[in-house]
Design a protein around this motif. Structure first.
Motif, PDB file in Angstrom:
ATOM      1  N   LYS A   1       0.920 -10.665  30.969  1.00  0.00           N
ATOM      2  CA  LYS A   1       0.984 -10.305  29.553  1.00  0.00           C
ATOM      3  C   LYS A   1      -0.410 -10.063  28.982  1.00  0.00           C
ATOM      4  O   LYS A   1      -0.586  -9.257  28.065  1.00  0.00           O
ATOM      5  N   LYS A  61      -1.411  -6.439  29.359  1.00  0.00           N
ATOM      6  CA  LYS A  61      -0.701  -5.613  28.377  1.00  0.00           C
ATOM      7  C   LYS A  61      -1.326  -5.773  26.990  1.00  0.00           C
ATOM      8  O   LYS A  61      -1.510  -4.799  26.254  1.00  0.00           O
ATOM      9  N   ASP A 109       3.368  -1.216  26.503  1.00  0.00           N
ATOM     10  CA  ASP A 109       4.530  -2.068  26.200  1.00  0.00           C
ATOM     11  C   ASP A 109       4.898  -1.823  24.740  1.00  0.00           C
ATOM     12  O   ASP A 109       4.230  -2.315  23.827  1.00  0.00           O
TER      13      ASP A 109
END
Length: 517
Positions: free
Chosen positions: A80, A83, A222
């Motif tokens: 994450k 991203k 994303d």
């Protein structure tokens, strides 16, 4: 390493930097003011003075990105983080373009009669403004890299970069002192180039050091995350940019009624405030990742405790430097500057008072950001940020002196504190009554008693070095007594003592290493 120890170690590293950079920056200001003169220095601060505010804007926006990165660190989600970095790059590039467009439009109107600048210096003033636009864009797109450094709590590199920046600013000051070119134009150009150089150094280091710093927009795009971060960054931008514009607007309002010489006083006051305030800002830089990571790990009680104690420690660190400076400011300014612009002392005293009030609530703002529900908070904050400007404008129309601008901003700081408390209670579960009793009241009493005792030598001694020394000694003794026995409760006193010992120990280690090198 525990949270308290990490804060102490990181703060120690940053304070080692501060020992170098504060004196360099203040000396550089002295050189620049002497080289440019009050008139040109005032022009720089009214036209390009927002460069000073770019540091604030950059830090505020970095806090938004850092919130997501630190939150991901708290969750332990490495994928994450990549991203988040790539989405942050997209968001801040768009924000940078948007701000450039807005500033160019606003600049057109500023030079069509709003600013009071001598005709022969208008061309240079416009050039300075364009340099400011370049600096703004560069500062905004550097935000993702600053956020990565803060999320990793890499305060050693932050400290090194800060020292490099200060040394380069000093070099610029020496160049401006002796150059045969237009001194104001040269200063504006070199300050803009400095922001670009710092971006290149920081970006190169992050790409080499951290795995998540990999720009691949297609691979790590994303959409849900982009929507979430855009919303958060947008509301954060509203709050931080409105505050920046309000602070920059002070210079424009002052200029419209009193001219560029008073802007020079304002610029000196901002320099002193910024350098002294950096000691407490250093603590915030070390503390903010802990607050966000605690919330990311689901430990709300730890987050609130770090926020409340951190706010008090930041206040008392600021107070340590502020009290003797507030008492002996005229003497210090006469020693520091060759020519002290009119109103500089009163501006600076009022600005430092405002800073002290705001300091108690800064960590609570970080807690609100860590929770993430910031829309209404930023709307209320933005409205409050703009209010002092029209109020000050009306006061000046009716003939009030220029220092009333800062009195209005002190009232604003109190109102802003009330807004922070309301949203901290609503979103974070803060016990407001306990905070008022154990933070606000204790801080106010400690400051009042300390400055009262520190002011006693002024009543019984003539102005001079011996009185200055006496004020510093009395202030130091009073500070230790009142902060220890009124400022902190028993459990907080132990944490504070342990942190100070850790900080001093770390600073001594770093200083020894530098001396050996």
């Amino acid at each position: 390493m525990g949270a308290a120890n990490r804060v102490a170690v990181n703060t120690g590293i940053l304070y080692a930097r501060m020992a170098i950079t504060v004196f360099i920056s203040l000396y550089a200001t002295r050189l620049v003011l002497a080289a440019l003169g009050a008139e040109d220095y005032g022009i720089f601060n009214v036209v390009g003075g927002a460069i000073v505010m770019l540091t604030f804007l950059n830090n505020a926006m970095a806090s938004a990105s850092q919130r997501f990165m630190s939150y991901a660190h708290g969750e332990g989600d490495e994928g994450k983080q990549k991203k988040i970095f790539n989405v942050s790059v997209i968001v801040h590039f768009v924000i940078g373009i948007f701000l450039v467009a807005i500033m160019e439009i606003v600049g057109y109107f500023l030079f069509k009669g709003v600013l009071k600048i001598d005709v022969e210096r208008i061309a240079v003033a416009k050039l300075i403004y364009h340099f400011l636009v370049v600096s703004t864009f560069t500062s905004v797109i550097s935000v993702p890299y600053n956020a990565v450094l803060n999320a990793h709590e890499n305060m050693l590199f932050v400290a090194i970069l800060g020292v490099i920046e200060s040394l380069l600013k000093l070099s610029i000051a020496f160049y401006v002192t002796y150059t045969g070119f237009d001194k104001l134009a040269s200063y504006g150009f070199l300050m803009a180039m400095l922001t670009i150089l710092l971006l290149l150094i920081g970006g190169f280091y992050c790409h080499k050091k951290y795995d998540e710093v990999e720009i691949n927009i297609i691979k790590y795009y994303d959409k849900p995350l982009l929507k979430e971060m855009t919303g958060f960054a947008g509301w954060s931008l509203l709050g931080s940019s409105s505050s920046m514009i309000a602070n920059y607007g002070q210079g424009i309002v002052i200029n419209m009624f009193f001219g560029t010489v008073i802007n020079a006083a304002q610029g000196v006051a901002a320099q002193v405030s910024g350098q002294l305030g950096a000691f407490a800002t250093t603590m915030m830089k070390a503390l903010n990742p802990i607050i966000a990571k605690s919330e990311g790990a689901g430990n709300r009680s730890m987050m609130l405790r770090a926020s409340v104690i951190g706010g008090k420690v930041s206040f008392f660190l600021l107070m340590f430097f502020y009290v003797p400076v507030l008492v002996e400011m005229p003497l210090i300014f006469n020693f520091w500057l060759k020519n002290v612009p009119e109103f500089t002392v009163v501006f600076c005293r009022l600005l430092l008072t405002r800073n002290l009030i705001e300091q108690l609530f800064l960590t609570l703002s970080s807690s609100i950001a860590a929770v993430g529900n910031i829309k209404k908070y930023q709307i209320f904050s933005s409205i409050l940020n703009f209010l002092p400007l029209p109020v000050s404008y009306v006061l000046f129309v009716y003939g009030f002196p220029p220092y009333f601008l800062y009195i209005v901003f002190i009232v604003y700081a109190v109102l802003k504190g009330g807004v922070v408390l309301y949203f901290s209670k609503r979103d974070c579960g803060l016990d407001v009554l306990s905070f008022a009793k154990h933070s606000i009241l204790r801080a106010t009493l400690s400051f009042s008693f300390t400055i009262a005792l520190a002011s006693l030598p002024v009543a019984f001694m003539n102005e001079g070095f011996m009185r200055l020394l006496c004020v510093f000694v009395v202030s130091f003794i009073a500070y230790l007594i009142f902060v220890a026995f009124i400022g902190f409760r028993g459990d907080e006193r132990k944490i504070f003592t342990r942190m100070i010992n850790e900080v001093l120990g770390r600073v001594l280690i770093i200083v020894r290493k530098w001396l050996v090198m």
